[in-house]
Enzyme design. Sequence first.
Site, short mmCIF file in Angstrom:
data_model
loop_
_atom_site.label_atom_id
_atom_site.label_comp_id
_atom_site.label_asym_id
_atom_site.label_seq_id
_atom_site.Cartn_x
_atom_site.Cartn_y
_atom_site.Cartn_z
N ASP A 37 -13.21 2.71 -1.55
CA ASP A 37 -12.47 3.18 -0.46
C ASP A 37 -12.90 4.32 0.02
O ASP A 37 -13.30 5.30 -0.63
CB ASP A 37 -11.03 3.17 -0.93
CG ASP A 37 -10.17 2.96 0.31
OD1 ASP A 37 -10.43 2.55 1.35
OD2 ASP A 37 -8.90 3.64 -0.03
N HIS A 38 -12.97 4.49 1.25
CA HIS A 38 -13.30 5.81 2.22
C HIS A 38 -14.56 6.53 1.35
O HIS A 38 -14.12 7.63 1.01
CB HIS A 38 -11.97 6.81 1.84
CG HIS A 38 -10.94 6.29 2.95
ND1 HIS A 38 -9.84 7.33 3.09
CD2 HIS A 38 -10.57 5.28 3.42
CE1 HIS A 38 -8.85 6.49 4.01
NE2 HIS A 38 -9.45 5.28 4.08
N HIS A 87 0.76 -1.07 -0.11
CA HIS A 87 -0.12 0.04 0.06
C HIS A 87 0.92 1.43 0.14
O HIS A 87 2.04 1.21 0.77
CB HIS A 87 -0.98 -0.17 1.29
CG HIS A 87 -1.94 1.18 1.23
ND1 HIS A 87 -1.76 2.33 1.63
CD2 HIS A 87 -3.35 0.73 0.87
CE1 HIS A 87 -2.71 2.91 1.33
NE2 HIS A 87 -3.72 2.17 1.10
N CYS A 130 -3.49 2.67 -4.60
CA CYS A 130 -4.71 3.60 -3.81
C CYS A 130 -4.55 4.74 -4.47
O CYS A 130 -3.58 5.69 -4.18
CB CYS A 130 -4.23 3.34 -2.10
SG CYS A 130 -5.42 4.38 -1.39
N HIS A 190 -7.30 0.11 -4.87
CA HIS A 190 -8.24 0.89 -3.67
C HIS A 190 -8.73 2.40 -4.46
O HIS A 190 -7.89 3.09 -4.74
CB HIS A 190 -7.51 1.35 -2.33
CG HIS A 190 -7.27 0.37 -1.42
ND1 HIS A 190 -6.53 0.44 -0.27
CD2 HIS A 190 -7.37 -1.13 -1.39
CE1 HIS A 190 -6.31 -0.62 0.22
NE2 HIS A 190 -6.93 -1.61 -0.54
N TYR A 231 -15.63 4.19 6.45
CA TYR A 231 -15.79 2.90 6.20
C TYR A 231 -17.21 2.66 6.55
O TYR A 231 -17.48 1.64 7.02
CB TYR A 231 -15.02 2.04 7.01
CG TYR A 231 -13.45 2.02 6.41
CD1 TYR A 231 -13.30 0.91 5.32
CD2 TYR A 231 -12.45 2.73 6.82
CE1 TYR A 231 -12.11 1.06 4.62
CE2 TYR A 231 -11.20 2.73 5.91
CZ TYR A 231 -11.05 1.93 5.20
OH TYR A 231 -9.86 1.67 4.54
C1 DNO Z 1 -6.92 3.36 5.28
C2 DNO Z 1 -6.21 1.82 4.55
C3 DNO Z 1 -4.81 1.81 5.07
C4 DNO Z 1 -4.39 0.27 4.68
C5 DNO Z 1 -2.90 0.07 5.22
C6 DNO Z 1 -2.41 -1.10 4.34
O1 DNO Z 1 -8.05 3.53 4.61
O2 DNO Z 1 -6.13 1.95 3.23
O3 DNO Z 1 -5.08 1.64 6.43
O4 DNO Z 1 -5.22 -0.66 5.08
O5 DNO Z 1 -2.12 1.07 4.76
O6 DNO Z 1 -1.38 -1.57 5.14
#
Ligand code: DNO
Length: 345
Positions: free
Chosen positions: A306-307, A196, A234, A261, A320
Amino acid sequence: MKMTFRWYGKHDVIPLAYIKQIPGMTGAVTAVYDTPVGEVWQPDAVFKLKSLCEENGLEMQVIESVPVHEDIKLGKPSRDRLIKNYAQTILNLGKAGVKCVCYNFMPVFDWLRTDLNYGHDDGSTSLAYSESDFMRLDKRDLHLPGWDESYTADELYGLLNEYKGVTHEKLFDSLVYFLNGIMPACDEADINMAIHPDDPPWDIFGLPRIVGKEDDYDRLFAAVPNMHNGITFCTGSLGAGRFNDLPKMAAKYARRIYFAHLRQLKFTNETDFYENGHQTSCGSIDIYGIIKALVAGGFDGYVRPDHGRNIWGENGRPGYGLYDRALGAAYLSGLFEAAEKEYKK
Ligand code: DNO
């Protein structure tokens, strides 16, 4: 492409059965949360998690995350034992059908935002980052969203001190050492490691960060060419760096990207941004451009929304909640359907 959804285990307020109801949803992305960092995830814990997912019609092929112990990042002598444990966890996950492990190599802290509850005009809320809020933080009393709060103030101080001599080069060497140590287990289990990016993709509090831009990935793949060494792409983390050209990077690394992501953010000035709904029109990230580049480049990995924001009165875990991520998943699936029909090689 396989659409997945993050699930924080049995303490998550979102039931797996609800996740399964999202159209096109194939799997839960989850983790064993009660094994201390550095210890082996035992087969019974892994299989229990897998059964929970499968009982609800979801696969468990992606783990986020198997955390990396700080001693490994620091390059301490204890790392050999810890890397051996990590490799054993990979073997155990492989036996349970896991295909992809997301992890990060950020010293001490994970992702950073300065506001978990940024209010939008329409009544929704999201995460946000402001440079001036960041500058105002009391560095001796750090409590920030998303960070591991399990450290006491003294432990945190001690850890930050240990990182004093750790340069970018030293941290990079430790990453390469770690990857070389676990690649045989990844080969045996056929598991793809997906690092990530640093979020945000620059140093914070003087701690080095080494996974945030194109050069970093070039250097990483040159050092560890094994195809099990790959990326979690991401868009929110990499996109926070205005220096990153995301569609270009998506195209370039499409076959090393095992997990995407996909999330949106909108800049409000040179440095500050808030997160938003997933649609390209909702922010500064060209989500459709990225998906086209991924698909045309041969991406065949896992995706998750994501988010999202908190909407419709939901008071979910910041970033989340169920509703906006579900909307995001539906939107992203639509874009993938279009792109795959048009561009799939
Ligand atoms: C945040 C996530 C991160 C991710 C870590 C992976 O929303 O994408 O916390 O899980 O960095 O190790």
